[in-house]
Design an enzyme around this catalytic site. Sequence first.
Site, PDB file in Angstrom:
ATOM      1  CG  HIS A  84      32.752 -12.483 -67.206  1.00  9.98           C
ATOM      2  ND1 HIS A  84      33.313 -12.062 -65.446  1.00  9.98           N
ATOM      3  CD2 HIS A  84      33.301 -12.580 -68.060  1.00  9.98           C
ATOM      4  CE1 HIS A  84      34.885 -12.086 -66.203  1.00  9.98           C
ATOM      5  NE2 HIS A  84      34.476 -12.559 -67.791  1.00  9.98           N
ATOM      6  CB  CYS A  88      34.807 -12.121 -71.212  1.00 11.47           C
ATOM      7  SG  CYS A  88      35.036 -14.156 -71.567  1.00 11.47           S
TER       8      CYS A  88
END
Length: 411
Positions: free
Chosen positions: A101, A114
């Site tokens: 992301h 992440c």
Amino acid sequence: MMLRAFVGACLLSTSVLVQSALAGDARSMQIIVSKSEQTLSLYEDGALIATSKVSTGKPGHETPSGIFSILDKKKYHESNIYSAAPMPFMQRLTWSGIALHEGRVPNYPASHGCIRLPAKFATSLYGMTARGVHVIVSNDDVTLQTINHPNLLQPSGKPKDVLMLSDVELRPANFDSSLKLVEVAVNQTTSAIKPKVVREAEGSPLRILITRRGDREKIMDVQRLLTAIGFDAGVPDGHAGEMTVSAINGFKRWKSLKTTGPLLTDSFVDALYASAGADAAPNGQIMVRQDFKPLLEAPIHIKEPQIALGTHFFEVIDMDREHGKAQWNGLTLDNYLPASAKKRLGIETEDTTGAYDQLSAVLDRIEIPADVRRQLEAALTTGSSITVSDLSHGQETGDGTDFITITRDRS
């Protein structure tokens, strides 16, 4: 082939935006993330078309290494774990919270697990990919290479109806506390699995996992063989329930074998196969998924089982069905096996990294039954992949995923 003019330019800056209009069919795309270099490399048709800096997990919140695929995409998402932190252009890799992301990229690991991307690159990448695109996360910098080998699947001509197992629900079993992973997925059924015809109308890629057999597969064979020679071992479901244990101990008493200690000893298995007139027990298993659902699994043979397989990934990046030719590429990932896991799997020797062509060497050792090969080759498409690993997939594999293979970095 997209952006072929960029091939040979090596690392492209994040200012180079790959046009989303060129995305088309994303099945031949592959993404590789290097944690040591803090970079992402995007491949299409086997060619490097873009790279970007990234920021992976920091100490205590490390990004797992392994073989993933994009499970879900949202232009705007808020974290369910970290105080609704914004995650624009989110591309999910696990249902437990790992994703690509947009985020701050300070040129060192800084996330909570992440993979953060610069804003412009995150937007561009989001527009190109689709669910199912493979994402390989490695501690080291790894590179895809073309691989030609007679054991790799090749398309069999015009697509046919393929007989595969359906209605298979994955559930975990055989938990190995030393690895903190689920080693084997089992098919939880209350009745015999009914085969159905699966058509290749939409051409969805196959996800194939080749691994060593676990206790569940061994018990299924034992149940079938015991029943065949007159013992009532129950439904061959891989569960060592009361009926199965009773049948095993009954056979052991018949053959004057010890009924104490481990349930499945080598002497018991050898005696059972001999009594049933069956060939030697298989030592490998092939499992197949399509559209994030289980389709087929079958026993296979692995040569030289005392030598570690390692962890390897292969994918079809182009295919000519008319001429029966698929173009494959692949890579090898480092995957540390603790001593306890090697002992349980009967591994005595680990391959020497870089000593030879590891991709070809592992394919030399795998024997897929002809009937299973025919089914797979009839359904083969661009984007179909094969993962080979000593350990089966972990607990991240489940409803709505491909096979997720977690690898362990050497400390």
